[in-house]
Design an enzyme around this catalytic site. Structure first.
Site, PDB file in Angstrom:
ATOM      1  N   GLU A 169      31.315  -8.612  34.866  1.00 35.30           N
ATOM      2  CA  GLU A 169      31.648  -7.615  36.223  1.00 35.30           C
ATOM      3  C   GLU A 169      31.400  -8.539  37.154  1.00 35.30           C
ATOM      4  OE1 GLU A 169      29.058  -4.431  36.709  1.00 35.30           O
ATOM      5  OE2 GLU A 169      29.927  -3.825  38.349  1.00 35.30           O
ATOM      6  N   ASP A 191      26.385  -4.667  35.314  1.00 36.16           N
ATOM      7  CA  ASP A 191      24.976  -4.213  36.111  1.00 36.16           C
ATOM      8  C   ASP A 191      24.520  -2.768  35.355  1.00 36.16           C
ATOM      9  OD1 ASP A 191      24.952  -6.129  37.851  1.00 36.16           O
ATOM     10  OD2 ASP A 191      26.122  -5.150  39.503  1.00 36.16           O
ATOM     11  N   ASP A 207      23.869  -0.364  36.755  1.00 35.53           N
ATOM     12  CA  ASP A 207      24.078   0.576  37.765  1.00 35.53           C
ATOM     13  C   ASP A 207      25.080   1.766  37.486  1.00 35.53           C
ATOM     14  OD1 ASP A 207      25.964  -0.806  38.438  1.00 35.53           O
ATOM     15  OD2 ASP A 207      25.275  -1.208  40.675  1.00 35.53           O
ATOM     16  N   ASP A 236      28.231   1.814  38.760  1.00 33.50           N
ATOM     17  CA  ASP A 236      29.590   1.112  38.590  1.00 33.50           C
ATOM     18  C   ASP A 236      29.835  -0.016  37.398  1.00 33.50           C
ATOM     19  OD1 ASP A 236      30.352   1.858  41.038  1.00 33.50           O
ATOM     20  OD2 ASP A 236      29.723  -0.050  42.129  1.00 33.50           O
TER      21      ASP A 236
END
Ligand code: 0R9
Length: 640
Positions: free
Chosen positions: A432, A505, A507, A509
């Protein structure tokens, strides 16, 4: 249905029919041969074997209620209210029949011819195998007069069969403790058992299965009973979808010792969900019943379209994929002497199952369409629009092929390929963001690791058809880099890398990208997941350091450990994203095969996975939130 089945059982099953084949030591020596594996999957298999025996008794028409309980000590109890396993002395063996059932391998009606008309159980070796693989097992039989009890330890008799009380009830109760010497884990997972028990309740309508977990902190109860049988199963699968017609179509027929049942409903989704069973076993590799269903469906709908003047002779006929778009269907056949073939023995080989299923569809589904022209029209409209999209996809594929041939660059520009060509050794990191992609490119071992950065907003593949997927500028690089095609054309043999590792990640997203990519693989490259090629990278959450002493922690638990080791005054850096790591750190923590952890994405249950993706990728926020809260475990199972 139980009664119908029972009528056909003509042979009287008695104690003479039990055959003696092998000793139980063989089972303890090579457990995998009997239950598939000694992993958590094999562990759960023990429960299925015992429950299958109770279901057999229900199918024979004698039992209605089955209780399954995980006890506080992690043993499992299965109770049925059938006739009770016979307790009389077995004429050949000279010991009680119930003892024969539990101590002699391959004892039971399933092997003698006659006996039960249909029988479930993937391996069909039943009670004695479970006994052999249990630290202890106790069976109680009530025969309407007395309660009998016997105990075994690691397959061997630990107490004689004795009367422990009087009763006017009948039934069998089996309690067993899986042997920790045999299994990698002896911890049962409620959700895994629940999924399977629910499936059995759908497939055998009228049976009540009461499932309880009595372990501390986990007390929970599910009553599984579906009056509608597989019709209810389709409703359950379609809970999160939008049906195109309100009622589930249900067709059934019993003929020549075979029962064929089909339940189906079209939804506005673009994927098909066809699940088949033979003798209550999920035939994931398909087989004759599936073939019969598919060819009949395609033929009937093409004929119907011609009759209604919606398809002219000059038009291209609707394909199988066209007529199955958006379809949820359960096919369940019950037959004598089912032949299971294929790699995982989940492909039905009996050709009579094809003829029976095709014949039933031809009669019953064609009649249904005549009686319900509104539904027929809706199905055809859906199939024709699928057909147009497929044609557009073909053109799009053609175009990409020509374009890449012209530009002479088959591979995407952003891809940093590896030098090794043998896909046994290669892996691709789908990363990403451009900055993390840059670090990964510098940090990697270029001999066998390729890097493909992805950035920006990804396409939600649940919301579009394949033509849009193929042309999508974010997904196209993934398709071309993997080199194995997409959708109908996907060929896992052509894969350019053995491992596909998604690195995003930790998180929100990152989780979104992971879900989108996994949905894409699940819908358009499913063998990739089925054959275990997909992995999730696990970047560390913390760096703990004091002077030259550095530790990485992947969980809060490890953070505590690390602080304990290097001292509580150490510095703690919390990584917010992959971009914060330099190439060396990224290599060391997340990419070096010698030190990294990667999670393999597996497909335990395609039906649950389908439901999960429907909700996770759906438009409505509220059900998504509720679903994630209610199914936190499933979601983590799927590693989203
Ligand atoms: C709790 C799990 N239940 C069982 O394991 C179970 C096996 C079983 C059974 C009979 C009845 N209830 C049962 N529950 C049974 C079958 C037959 C006759 N009488 C009782 C028959 O098949 O004709 N048995 C399954 C096999 C045998 N009993 C036996 F006959 F081989 F012993």
């Amino acid at each position: 249905m139980a009664e119908e089945l029972n009528e056909k059982v003509e042979t009287v099953y008695d104690e003479n029919q039990i055959q003696v084949l092998e000793g139980l030591e063989a089972v303890r020596k090579r457990p995998g041969m009997y239950i598939g594996s000694t992993s958590v999957r094999g562990l759960h298999h023990l429960v299925y074997e015992i429950v299958d025996n109770a279901i057999d008794e229900a199918l024979a028409g004698y039992c209605e209620n089955i209780d399954v309980t995980i006890n506080p000590d992690n043993s499992v109890t299965v109770r049925d209210d059938g006739r009770g396993i016979p307790v009389g002395i077995h004429p050949k063996m000279g010991i009680p029949t119930v003892e024969v059932v539990f101590t002699i391998l391959h004892a039971g009606g399933k092997f003698g011819g006659g006996g039960y008309k249909v029988s479930g159980g993937l391996h069909g070796v039943g009670s004695s195998v479970v006994n052999a693989l249990s630290e202890w097992l106790e069976v109680e039989v009530s025969n309407g007069e007395h309660v009998f009890k016997q105990r075994y330890e690691r397959g061997k008799v630990a107490s004689k069969l004795e009367i422990i009380g009087d009763t006017d009830k009948k039934g069998t109760t089996v309690t067993f403790m899986p042997d920790a010497l045999i299994f990698e884990t002896v911890q049962f997972e409620y959700d895994v058992l629940l999924t399977r028990l629910r499936e059995q309740a759908f497939l055998n309508k009228g049976i009540h299965i009461n499932f309880k977990d009595k372990r501390p902190d986990e007390e929970i109860f599910n009553e599984l009973y579906y009056e509608g049988g597989i019709k209810s199963f389709v409703e359950y699968i379609n809970q999160e979808k939008t049906p195109l017609h309100p009622d589930v179509i249900y067709l059934s027929k019993e003929k020549e010792n075979m029962i064929v049942e089909i339940a189906m409903q079209y939804t506005d989704s673009y994927s098909e969900n066809l699940v088949s069973f033979a003798n209550n076993i999920n035939t994931t590799e398909g087989g004759m019943h599936e073939t019969g269903f598919k060819s009949a469906l395609t033929r009937i709908l093409n004929d119907y379209a011609k009759k209604r003047n919606m398809l002219k002779d000059s038009d291209k006929a609707l394909s199988g994929e066209d007529v199955r778009e958006g379809l949820t269907a359960i096919i369940s056949v019950k037959l004598q002497e089912a032949q299971f073939e294929g790699q995982t023995k989940t492909k039905l080989g009996n050709s009579e199952a094809r003829t029976a299923t095709e014949g039933m569809m031809q009669d019953a589904f064609a009649a249904y369409l005549e009686e319900n022209p509104g539904v027929g029209k809706m199905i055809l409209e859906k199939a024709f629009s699928a057909s147009r999209a497929r044609e557009a996809a073909r053109k799009a594929r053609e175009l990409t092929r020509r374009k890449t041939a012209l530009e002479n660059t088959r591979l995407p520009g952003k891809l940093a390929d590896c030098s090794e060509r043998n896909n046994e050794f290669t892996e691709i990191y789908i990363v990403e963001g451009d900055s993390a992609g840059g670090s990964a490119k510098q940090g990697r071992d270029r001999r066998f690791q390729a890097i493909l950065p992805l950035w920006g907003k990804m396409l939600n593949v649940e919301k579009v058809r394949i033509d849009k997927v193929i042309g999508n500028e974010k997904l196209l690089p993934v398709i071309t880099a993997l080199g194995a095609g997409v959708g109908e054309d996907f060929d896992v043999e052509k894969l350019r890398y053995g491992k596909i590792i998604i690195m995003a990640d930790a998180d929100v997203d990152g989780s979104h990208i992971r879900t989108l990519l996994l949905t894409f693989f699940f819908r358009y490259m499913r063998p990739l997941i089925e054959e275990g090629h997909v992995y999730l990278a696990q970047p560390p959450l913390y760096k703990v350091f004091k002077g030259k002493n550095v530790r990485y922690a992947y969980t809060d638990e490890q953070l505590k450990e690390a602080l304990g080791e290097i001292g509580n005054d150490a510095n703690v850096q919390r990584y917010k994203g992959l971009g914060e790591m330099n190439p060396d750190q990224l290599w060391e923590t997340t990419m070096d095969p010698a030190t990294r952890t990667v999670l393999q994405v597996t497909l335990e249950d395609a039906i649950e996975a389908d439901k999960i993706f429907n909700v996770l990728m759906g438009e409505e926020v509220e059900p998504r939130r509720e679903f994630i809260e209610a199914n936190a475990k499933y979601v983590s199972n799927l590693d989203i």
